[in-house]
Each structure stands twice: as structure tokens, then as C-alpha cells.
Design an enzyme around this catalytic site. Structure first.
Site, PDB file in Angstrom:
ATOM      1  N   SER A  36       6.246  21.877 -48.888  1.00 38.19           N
ATOM      2  CA  SER A  36       5.879  20.457 -47.949  1.00 38.19           C
ATOM      3  C   SER A  36       5.569  19.835 -48.559  1.00 38.19           C
ATOM      4  O   SER A  36       5.233  18.364 -48.326  1.00 38.19           O
ATOM      5  CB  SER A  36       5.321  20.916 -47.305  1.00 38.19           C
ATOM      6  OG  SER A  36       3.828  21.451 -48.067  1.00 38.19           O
ATOM      7  N   ASN A  66      -6.506  25.389 -46.151  1.00 35.82           N
ATOM      8  CA  ASN A  66      -5.995  25.152 -45.256  1.00 35.82           C
ATOM      9  C   ASN A  66      -7.268  24.259 -44.613  1.00 35.82           C
ATOM     10  O   ASN A  66      -7.536  23.529 -43.312  1.00 35.82           O
ATOM     11  CB  ASN A  66      -6.435  26.568 -44.367  1.00 35.82           C
ATOM     12  CG  ASN A  66      -5.355  27.815 -44.853  1.00 35.82           C
ATOM     13  OD1 ASN A  66      -5.076  27.466 -45.040  1.00 35.82           O
ATOM     14  ND2 ASN A  66      -6.471  29.132 -44.710  1.00 35.82           N
ATOM     15  N   HIS A 107      11.172  -1.687  -5.484  1.00 32.86           N
ATOM     16  CA  HIS A 107      13.002  -1.165  -5.635  1.00 32.86           C
ATOM     17  C   HIS A 107      13.372  -1.860  -6.351  1.00 32.86           C
ATOM     18  O   HIS A 107      15.116  -1.890  -6.686  1.00 32.86           O
ATOM     19  CB  HIS A 107      13.184  -0.749  -4.505  1.00 32.86           C
ATOM     20  CG  HIS A 107      11.841   0.224  -3.409  1.00 32.86           C
ATOM     21  ND1 HIS A 107      11.690   1.344  -3.416  1.00 32.86           N
ATOM     22  CD2 HIS A 107      11.142  -0.352  -2.772  1.00 32.86           C
ATOM     23  CE1 HIS A 107      10.997   1.715  -2.948  1.00 32.86           C
ATOM     24  NE2 HIS A 107      10.653   0.380  -2.650  1.00 32.86           N
ATOM     25  N   SER A 151      28.770  -8.882 -31.244  1.00 30.89           N
ATOM     26  CA  SER A 151      29.718  -8.201 -30.696  1.00 30.89           C
ATOM     27  C   SER A 151      30.681  -8.204 -31.908  1.00 30.89           C
ATOM     28  O   SER A 151      31.124  -9.319 -32.805  1.00 30.89           O
ATOM     29  CB  SER A 151      29.992  -7.869 -29.541  1.00 30.89           C
ATOM     30  OG  SER A 151      31.016  -7.573 -29.416  1.00 30.89           O
ATOM     31  N   LYS A 195      29.066 -12.175 -27.190  1.00 31.71           N
ATOM     32  CA  LYS A 195      28.264 -12.096 -27.248  1.00 31.71           C
ATOM     33  C   LYS A 195      26.514 -11.837 -27.714  1.00 31.71           C
ATOM     34  O   LYS A 195      26.460 -12.524 -29.167  1.00 31.71           O
ATOM     35  CB  LYS A 195      28.360 -10.635 -26.791  1.00 31.71           C
ATOM     36  CG  LYS A 195      28.986  -9.430 -26.164  1.00 31.71           C
ATOM     37  CD  LYS A 195      28.954  -9.129 -24.910  1.00 31.71           C
ATOM     38  CE  LYS A 195      28.779  -7.738 -24.892  1.00 31.71           C
ATOM     39  NZ  LYS A 195      28.168  -7.376 -23.727  1.00 31.71           N
ATOM     40  N   ASN A 217      23.473 -10.117 -27.708  1.00 26.87           N
ATOM     41  CA  ASN A 217      22.888  -8.183 -27.150  1.00 26.87           C
ATOM     42  C   ASN A 217      21.248  -8.099 -27.323  1.00 26.87           C
ATOM     43  O   ASN A 217      21.199  -8.324 -28.782  1.00 26.87           O
ATOM     44  CB  ASN A 217      23.785  -7.307 -27.337  1.00 26.87           C
ATOM     45  CG  ASN A 217      25.504  -6.992 -27.193  1.00 26.87           C
ATOM     46  OD1 ASN A 217      25.588  -7.747 -25.939  1.00 26.87           O
ATOM     47  ND2 ASN A 217      26.127  -6.511 -28.048  1.00 26.87           N
ATOM     48  N   GLU A 264      16.494  -2.267 -26.884  1.00 26.86           N
ATOM     49  CA  GLU A 264      17.993  -1.087 -26.470  1.00 26.86           C
ATOM     50  C   GLU A 264      16.969  -0.021 -26.686  1.00 26.86           C
ATOM     51  O   GLU A 264      16.805   1.015 -26.640  1.00 26.86           O
ATOM     52  CB  GLU A 264      19.167  -1.485 -25.881  1.00 26.86           C
ATOM     53  CG  GLU A 264      19.545  -2.785 -25.105  1.00 26.86           C
ATOM     54  CD  GLU A 264      21.150  -2.637 -24.745  1.00 26.86           C
ATOM     55  OE1 GLU A 264      22.045  -1.755 -26.216  1.00 26.86           O
ATOM     56  OE2 GLU A 264      21.318  -4.037 -24.699  1.00 26.86           O
ATOM     57  N   GLN A 316       2.643  23.209 -40.789  1.00 23.77           N
ATOM     58  CA  GLN A 316       2.993  23.145 -41.561  1.00 23.77           C
ATOM     59  C   GLN A 316       3.567  22.273 -40.726  1.00 23.77           C
ATOM     60  O   GLN A 316       4.060  20.522 -41.654  1.00 23.77           O
ATOM     61  CB  GLN A 316       3.614  23.676 -42.696  1.00 23.77           C
ATOM     62  CG  GLN A 316       4.347  22.605 -44.074  1.00 23.77           C
ATOM     63  CD  GLN A 316       4.728  23.478 -44.961  1.00 23.77           C
ATOM     64  OE1 GLN A 316       3.529  24.610 -45.556  1.00 23.77           O
ATOM     65  NE2 GLN A 316       6.051  23.381 -44.992  1.00 23.77           N
ATOM     66  N   LYS A 363       3.536  17.886 -39.360  1.00 18.57           N
ATOM     67  CA  LYS A 363       3.719  16.112 -40.334  1.00 18.57           C
ATOM     68  C   LYS A 363       4.653  16.198 -39.969  1.00 18.57           C
ATOM     69  O   LYS A 363       4.535  14.484 -39.684  1.00 18.57           O
ATOM     70  CB  LYS A 363       3.307  16.684 -41.964  1.00 18.57           C
ATOM     71  CG  LYS A 363       1.305  17.158 -41.877  1.00 18.57           C
ATOM     72  CD  LYS A 363       2.142  17.774 -43.480  1.00 18.57           C
ATOM     73  CE  LYS A 363       0.193  18.834 -43.310  1.00 18.57           C
ATOM     74  NZ  LYS A 363       0.876  20.345 -42.764  1.00 18.57           N
TER      75      LYS A 363
END
Ligand code: ARG
Length: 458
Positions: A22, A109, A155, A276, A282, A284, A289, A321, A324
């Protein structure tokens, strides 16, 4: 160096070593591991289990390892099984034989249970600070926009007029709850598992509450089996992070919609937009997003963790384990999203005329027109019907309620008078709503004042 070679006669298969190890991800909590070991050794000495010389030499060694990892002078060796083995091996090579006494009265542990708690505890605070940043930005924007009229939606259809301050206050509430959820979690998880041993405690006279105190815990955990097998706080943290992401995602969705050419309620700053490769015009909303998209990843971590723990018998099992990587990823993702979101929000411009104009359309004052008739003595259900027919008339005519002449109003009900115009103006619709939590100026100013007090206490 392995911590457990004694009872084996053959070397472990290489693939097994790689599968089992790990270190590639638990090296992230080297600081927590060393801090926990220093507290453990301090307590072992207080209890007469180690001499003062041994304690001082081990602590000096551990501190030098920490400093060297921090400075980059010491690289964590990925061929070790985990961070615990690495620190112990490095300690012994630095301070000699007494380094081998570090692990007295301890198991990996309870050690890993401690490291994970210490790490999570720090990250709960960090995440809370990120949320606080967003709350401060929201408060600033709300103060500046208590008279920025816009339509409220249900709505995604225009419903009733309100203000930008009021709309953002809904998100303020969500993030405030997120902050308080993290505070609750902190209180519940702030107990020290060290001293639980592998599962059954230890015969050494450990002072668990002393270690807990040294490490800033409220106290020690109450059952050794639960101490090493409990990852509830991880599940809770992932759940809190998922809710934070859900809130961010809803907010981002609105930002994306508001940023479209159809709405143009807001303009994202150039520094928080992307272009773009083919369409030169564009601009964006990629950041919004991406935050919306990354929400799925954090939900995934929550479901994975719940699934890892489901059906695990007591006490420690290696399955754990798996806590993580997914937790680290979820924490990084959520903190990163909160930070980026805050930057995007800070730089955002609001198109106030556009919002107000939009609030004027869509008959957002229809409820107020019905309420007007009620005040003139007409039962609400009848008023609802009259205004419904008026709205239909306006739709056919292609105008708003406010555009009708007094005699047109009269055709629908004799109760209409010239005071109807004032009663259904955008300002009146908002300004008259001053019940607690409503968008009216008195209500929102009271709300913002109380936010100042809340923010000063976070
Ligand atoms: N790398 C392990 C984990 O993350 C540490 C505990 C190992 N304990 C054990 N009995 N193998 O859970």
C-alpha cells in the site's frame, strides 16, 4: 524490509508483494504516521516501558525522518510494503537497535486506524475552510444584489419574481449545512484508536488517554475490536463530500443554464472559461461542467466504501486497505471543486437588466394579481380562475398583465381598479414578501445580518 518474515520459509511471490503493498498511496500520511509514533513512544517512556534515552533517541530519529521527507532529502522507498514499514526500517537504520522498540505494544492495525483518523481529521478541517470560502463569496454577492430582480423557477418555468440575493441564499443554506455536517462528524470521530493492538488490547500498561491527549483527541475509543475495524467516519466523510458535490453540481447546472445565449443572466470570466478548437466564437463553461461531472466520482467512492465494509467480520481485514485510494481521491476532488467553484463565482458578472427583464415576462406576477382580487373580497379560487383567463387573454394578445388597459381588466372582473398596476409591479411583488426566509428587502437584510454573525463564528 518486511515486518513479518519470521514464520515464513519462502520468499513471497513478486506479484503478491505488488498486489499487497500500500506504500504507493499510504505514503501520503507519513506525517500522521510519524506524529502518532512520537506520541506512542512518549507514552511508552512515561509508563516505564522505554527508558528516557531510548525515547529521546527514537523521537530524534523520527523527527529527522519527518524533516528529511518534508525537505525532499529522503525519498519514500516504494519497495517497502507500507509507510509503517518504511518509517520503522528507516528509524532503525538511523538510530540503531532501539528503533526496533518503536512498535512495542502496538499493531499495524491500530497504527493504520490512527493514521487514517488523523489524516481524515485534518481534511475535515480543510474541507470546512474551502466551504467557508464559498460562503464568504456568496455573502458578498448577496449583499450587492438585494435589489437584483430575477424570476424564480419551478419546473424550470418562470414562477414568481425574487432577487439574486434570495436565490443565492438557498445555496448559502446548503453549504452552511455542509459545514455543520463536517463539524458534527469531527466531534463524533475525534477519538483515538491507538492502544487497541491487533484487536484485543495489550498486556503492556499503556496509558491510552494520555496518547489521545497528546494527539489532540477528545479521548480514547471504547472497544479494541471496534477501534481497529471502524471506518464509519470514512463513510460519513464520503457521504458529507457527496452531499457537498451534489450541491455544487446543482449550482453548476444553473450556472451553465444562466450562461447560455438564451438566458444570458451571467457572464463567466475569461479566466474561468475555455474555448473550442473549431468554433472561434465559443466560450464554454467547462469548469462548471467538470465539477458537475466529478460529482459522480465522489458518489462512486461512497458506494465503494460502503461495499468494501459490507459483510466484513470483526475485526481487521485486509479489505480495509481499500479505504485509502478512494477516500484520498474523493477528498482531493471535492476540495479542488470547492476551490475552483469559489474562484469562478468570485469572478462572475451578473447581467442585472437581463434578469429583471426576464422576471417581467412569464406572468411571474400572476399570483400577486390573484391576491389583489382576494384583497378586494373575491374568494381565492375564483380569483385564480379570473387571473387564469386574463393570462390566456394576454398570451393571445402577446403582452404582459401590466400592459393591459384598465377597461380590459374590468372585462374580467369589476373588482379591478387602477391600483392593480402598483399591486403587480415587479418591485411590489418582491418588496411585499417579508416573512422570514422570503425575498423582500426587510427579510433579506435581516437574513444577511444574521449571516455576518454566523460567518464570524465559523
Ligand atoms: N496497509 C494496511 C492497511 O492499509 C495496514 C494494516 C496492515 N495490517 C495487517 N494486519 N496486514 O490497512
Amino acid at each position: 524490509m518486511k515486518l513479518w518474515g519470521g514464520r515464513f520459509t519462502e520468499e513471497t511471490n513478486d506479484l503478491v508483494n505488488a498486489f499487497n503493498a500500500s506504500i504507493s498511496f499510504d505514503k501520503r500520511f507519513y506525517k500522521q504516521d510519524i506524529t502518532g509514533s512520537i506520541a506512542h513512544v512518549t507514552m511508552l517512556c512515561k509508563q516505564g516501558i522505554l527508558t528516557e534515552e531510548e525515547r529521546d533517541s527514537i523521537i530524534k530519529g523520527l523527527e529527522s525522518i519527518l524533516a528529511d521527507i518534508d525537505s525532499g532529502a529522503l525519498e519514500i522507498d516504494d519497495s517497502c510494503e507500507d509507510i509503517h514499514s518504511f518509517v520503522e526500517a528507516e528509524l532503525t537504520s538511523r538510530v540503531g537497535e532501539c528503533g526496533k522498540k518503536l512498535h512495542t505494544g502496538r499493531s499495524r492495525n491500530d497504527q493504520v486506524a490512527l493514521d487514517m483518523r488523523l489524516y481524515t481529521r485534518d481534511e475535515i478541517i480543510e474541507t470546512g475552510n474551502c466551504i467557508k470560502g464559498v460562503l464568504v463569496t456568496l455573502q458578498r454577492i448577496m449583499r450587492e444584489n438585494t435589489e437584483t430582480y430575477m424570476p424564480g423557477f419551478t419546473h424550470l418555468q418562470k414562477a414568481q419574481p425574487l432577487t439574486l440575493a434570495h436565490h443565492f441564499a438557498a445555496y448559502f443554506e446548503m453549504f452552511l449545512r455542509d459545514y455543520s455536517r463536517l463539524s458534527d462528524l469531527y466531534e463524533r470521530m475525534n477519538y483515538c484508536p491507538l492502544g487497541a493492538g491487533a484487536l484485543a488490547g495489550t498486556t503492556y500498561p499503556l496509558d491510552r488517554s494520555y496518547v489521545a491527549k497528546l494527539l489532540g483527541f477528545e479521548g480514547e475509543t471504547r472497544n479494541s475490536m471496534d477501534s481497529v475495524s471502524d471506518r464509519d467516519y470514512v463513510v460519513e466523510f464520503l457521504s458529507d463530500l457527496s452531499i457537498i458535490m451534489m450541491h455544487l453540481s446543482r449550482f453548476c447546472e444553473e450556472i451553465i443554464i444562466w450562461n447560455t445565449d438564451e438566458y444570458r443572466f451571467i457572464e463567466l470570466d475569461d479566466t474561468y472559461s475555455t474555448g473550442s478548437s473549431i468554433m472561434p466564437q465559443k466560450k464554454n463553461p467547462d469548469i462548471a461542467e467538470l465539477i458537475r461531472g466529478k460529482t459522480g466520482r465522489v458518489y462512486g467512492a461512497l458506494v465503494s466504501m460502503l461495499t468494501v465494509l459490507k459483510g466484513l467480520p470483526l475485526a481487521y481485514n485486509k479489505d480495509m486497505q481499500e479505504d485509502k485510494e478512494l477516500t484520498f481521491d474523493a477528498i482531493d476532488t471535492a476540495k479542488g471543486c470547492l476551490t475552483l467553484f469559489n474562484g469562478m463565482l468570485e469572478a462572475m458578472k451578473f447581467n442585472r437588466e437581463r434578469m429583471a427583464k426576464s422576471a417581467l415576462g412569464g406572468f411571474t406576477n400572476a399570483t400577486d394579481a390573484a391576491d389583489y382580487l382576494v384583497k378586494k373580497g373575491i374568494p381565492f379560487r375564483d380569483a385564480h380562475g379570473i387571473i387564469g383567463r386574463l393570462v390566456l387573454y394576454c398570451i393571445e394578445k402577446g403582452c404582459a398583465l401590466d400592459d393591459l388597459a384598465p377597461k380590459e381588466f374590468k372585462q374580467f372582473s369589476e373588482a379591478f381598479d387602477t391600483d392593480i398596476y402598483d399591486a403587480i409591479s415587479l418591485e411590489t411583488c418582491v418588496k411585499k414578501r417579508n416573512t422570514a426566509g422570503a425575498p423582500g428587502p426587510e427579510a433579506i437584510n435581516r437574513y444577511l445580518d444574521s449571516n455576518d454573525i454566523i460567518l464570524s463564528k465559523l
